[in-house]
Design an enzyme around this catalytic site. Sequence first.
Site, PDB file in Angstrom:
ATOM      1  N   MET B  49      62.916  67.478  23.223  1.00  0.00           N
ATOM      2  CA  MET B  49      62.910  68.936  23.115  1.00  0.00           C
ATOM      3  C   MET B  49      63.893  69.371  22.029  1.00  0.00           C
ATOM      4  O   MET B  49      64.320  70.531  22.007  1.00  0.00           O
ATOM      5  CB  MET B  49      63.237  69.576  24.463  1.00  0.00           C
ATOM      6  CG  MET B  49      62.214  69.179  25.541  1.00  0.00           C
ATOM      7  SD  MET B  49      61.862  70.454  26.780  1.00  0.00           S
ATOM      8  CE  MET B  49      63.453  70.638  27.548  1.00  0.00           C
ATOM      9  N   GLY B  50      64.228  68.469  21.123  1.00  0.00           N
ATOM     10  CA  GLY B  50      65.123  68.816  20.019  1.00  0.00           C
ATOM     11  C   GLY B  50      66.559  68.931  20.466  1.00  0.00           C
ATOM     12  O   GLY B  50      66.948  68.427  21.522  1.00  0.00           O
ATOM     13  N   ALA B  51      67.391  69.597  19.630  1.00  0.00           N
ATOM     14  CA  ALA B  51      68.832  69.698  19.867  1.00  0.00           C
ATOM     15  C   ALA B  51      69.386  68.307  20.145  1.00  0.00           C
ATOM     16  O   ALA B  51      70.004  68.038  21.171  1.00  0.00           O
ATOM     17  CB  ALA B  51      69.137  70.688  20.996  1.00  0.00           C
ATOM     18  N   HIS B  53      71.062  64.613  20.323  1.00  0.00           N
ATOM     19  CA  HIS B  53      72.403  64.050  20.449  1.00  0.00           C
ATOM     20  C   HIS B  53      72.292  62.524  20.426  1.00  0.00           C
ATOM     21  O   HIS B  53      71.187  61.972  20.250  1.00  0.00           O
ATOM     22  CB  HIS B  53      73.092  64.559  21.717  1.00  0.00           C
ATOM     23  CG  HIS B  53      72.316  64.339  22.983  1.00  0.00           C
ATOM     24  ND1 HIS B  53      71.968  63.102  23.451  1.00  0.00           N
ATOM     25  CD2 HIS B  53      71.810  65.223  23.879  1.00  0.00           C
ATOM     26  CE1 HIS B  53      71.306  63.217  24.591  1.00  0.00           C
ATOM     27  NE2 HIS B  53      71.168  64.500  24.874  1.00  0.00           N
ATOM     28  N   GLY B  55      72.272  60.402  22.646  1.00  0.00           N
ATOM     29  CA  GLY B  55      71.329  59.832  23.615  1.00  0.00           C
ATOM     30  C   GLY B  55      69.936  59.716  23.017  1.00  0.00           C
ATOM     31  O   GLY B  55      69.268  58.679  23.121  1.00  0.00           O
ATOM     32  N   HIS B  56      69.493  60.802  22.369  1.00  0.00           N
ATOM     33  CA  HIS B  56      68.186  60.747  21.702  1.00  0.00           C
ATOM     34  C   HIS B  56      68.164  59.692  20.610  1.00  0.00           C
ATOM     35  O   HIS B  56      67.181  58.977  20.436  1.00  0.00           O
ATOM     36  CB  HIS B  56      67.847  62.101  21.060  1.00  0.00           C
ATOM     37  CG  HIS B  56      67.731  63.230  22.024  1.00  0.00           C
ATOM     38  ND1 HIS B  56      68.713  64.184  22.175  1.00  0.00           N
ATOM     39  CD2 HIS B  56      66.747  63.567  22.884  1.00  0.00           C
ATOM     40  CE1 HIS B  56      68.328  65.054  23.083  1.00  0.00           C
ATOM     41  NE2 HIS B  56      67.147  64.709  23.536  1.00  0.00           N
ATOM     42  N   GLY B 166      64.212  58.533  28.201  1.00  0.00           N
ATOM     43  CA  GLY B 166      65.550  58.187  28.656  1.00  0.00           C
ATOM     44  C   GLY B 166      65.630  57.981  30.164  1.00  0.00           C
ATOM     45  O   GLY B 166      65.028  58.721  30.941  1.00  0.00           O
ATOM     46  N   ASP B 169      66.808  60.875  32.757  1.00  0.00           N
ATOM     47  CA  ASP B 169      65.849  61.589  33.602  1.00  0.00           C
ATOM     48  C   ASP B 169      64.998  60.539  34.308  1.00  0.00           C
ATOM     49  O   ASP B 169      63.855  60.290  33.948  1.00  0.00           O
ATOM     50  CB  ASP B 169      65.001  62.520  32.733  1.00  0.00           C
ATOM     51  CG  ASP B 169      65.853  63.563  32.025  1.00  0.00           C
ATOM     52  OD1 ASP B 169      66.391  64.439  32.712  1.00  0.00           O
ATOM     53  OD2 ASP B 169      66.016  63.469  30.798  1.00  0.00           O
ATOM     54  N   SER B 205      71.820  68.135  26.920  1.00  0.00           N
ATOM     55  CA  SER B 205      71.830  69.473  26.335  1.00  0.00           C
ATOM     56  C   SER B 205      72.695  70.421  27.117  1.00  0.00           C
ATOM     57  O   SER B 205      73.424  71.239  26.578  1.00  0.00           O
ATOM     58  CB  SER B 205      70.440  70.059  26.390  1.00  0.00           C
ATOM     59  OG  SER B 205      70.093  70.304  27.731  1.00  0.00           O
TER      60      SER B 205
END
Lengths: 297, 297
Positions: B49-51, B53, B55-56, B166, B169, B205
């Site tokens: 979902m963008g934004a 960090h 982790g992504h 990830g 979740d 986020s």
Amino acid sequence: MNDASTDLPPARPVPPDDRPEVVRTIAELRARVAAWRAAGETIAMVPTMGALHAGHLSLVAEGRRRAARVVVSIFVNPTQFAPHEDFQTYPRTEAQDLALLSTLATDLVFAPAPSEIYPPGDATRIEIGGPAAGLETDFRPHFFAGVATVVAKLLIACTPDVAIFGEKDFQQLAVVRRLATDLALPVTIVGGETVREADGLALSSRNAYLSPAERAIAPRLHAALTTIAEVARTGGDVAAALAAARSDLLERGFHAVDYLVLRDAATLGPVDDATTERRLLAAVWLGRTRLIDNIAV
Amino acid sequence: MNDASTDLPPARPVPPDDRPEVVRTIAELRARVAAWRAAGETIAMVPTMGALHAGHLSLVAEGRRRAARVVVSIFVNPTQFAPHEDFQTYPRTEAQDLALLSTLATDLVFAPAPSEIYPPGDATRIEIGGPAAGLETDFRPHFFAGVATVVAKLLIACTPDVAIFGEKDFQQLAVVRRLATDLALPVTIVGGETVREADGLALSSRNAYLSPAERAIAPRLHAALTTIAEVARTGGDVAAALAAARSDLLERGFHAVDYLVLRDAATLGPVDDATTERRLLAAVWLGRTRLIDNIAV
């Protein structure tokens, strides 16, 4: 999915070697499709519940016209039947189906077991609104979730360029178009014209359930639709024609009319100022058999 | 989908020419993927979902290890937010996201408008049971239908060989695995390890919503999970440890504990004789921010 009839044309005897190849697993289906794709060939799919009749064969012929390869699936989908409906007794005639399909040079038949389509622990259902609202849903509330779920699975498994669905199930065709659009499935959905007996009765699996007396009055449904369509076409009183047809059907021996309505052919909602095409749709009971039909106006 | 943090590592300046190509339509995405496939290349997808960090970025790195090409999708999915949730305020930082992705040689970013994913008249939702039952669903009843619907659409649009989600979740990862199995999507779902701050707080986020005082106590969640896991691992009294941890979190300033439970890692149901792996899962409120976390036992 395209339903079935046991009102079959006689199958010509076909040597087993001429019959289409049958695969039972998604992996085998994908392997065949991948080989065709690698050779630059296009693929049409015709999803059916088997017990094939001339209506299905016209869909296969349409697929043949539109793609280099035709895959027919045969799968009686449990999730589109309610517990009180005819899942257990629905006709299953695979050998005869394969013989019929061989006459049309069908390239592949996909005939999976239920566990191939609904794996152990299956917990996914595709719910659909829009064109699924009303009509069939008022009487078979879980039907289109079952249809949408199985059609999505079949189209994902086969990834055809074109998939053919009969106009006989007109609301289903609209639901499948909506599903394909919403999931952006890379397929063109094509409607195939309804095939009728000489007396106008639309071919259907469930015609086989009719007694001789019921079979004799069944064509009145199509006759009634034709009469109402003519009234609509010539600017007559459609409401009066619908009411008269309903009374006439019940007087002639139909046991109930689930619906008999004129709708917008694109949305299946009420006819309004935005309507460009209209469709007459009906579902009726003849004894213990439910028949549906529809025609363009 | 993999959620976001504004707790970002500083992005190194990247000239616009080095940034990954961005496509906004499914047709463009399919064209790029088809060209890679024609060249025999495999494809990994990382839905976000963008934004972005760290982790992504670890998920993107995992994708890079598993396939020749990596596609990252950026789409804040409206259907997984309830009306009272933070869809409107969810951070949207595309330029910064692209700069970060360029550091990992991302091949393509798919950043569609909502109408590309939910076309006009959209009427299709994918409902899921099984691993979606309980936990998040008890508190966010429409969440997993939104997730399942958008993930199915993204995977159908991209058709990756591998998709990375990830473990942060964890229930979502189980739901996506179930979805992919049930729809027979031709993709391998891979879980990516949770990335944590030095003090144990899982990157998210929603950490950006925390006040300094809340941020200071937030790592207690991971500390509590670690303590309980040790009790479980050594055969201690897990029920007592869970109850003590719950009390401790509330005393330290957490405002509510939605759940804090030990579950079967495969089914997410209660631990029973068939359990081979266990997972501790928690969702808690810190002020107006909801944090989730989980660890293996």
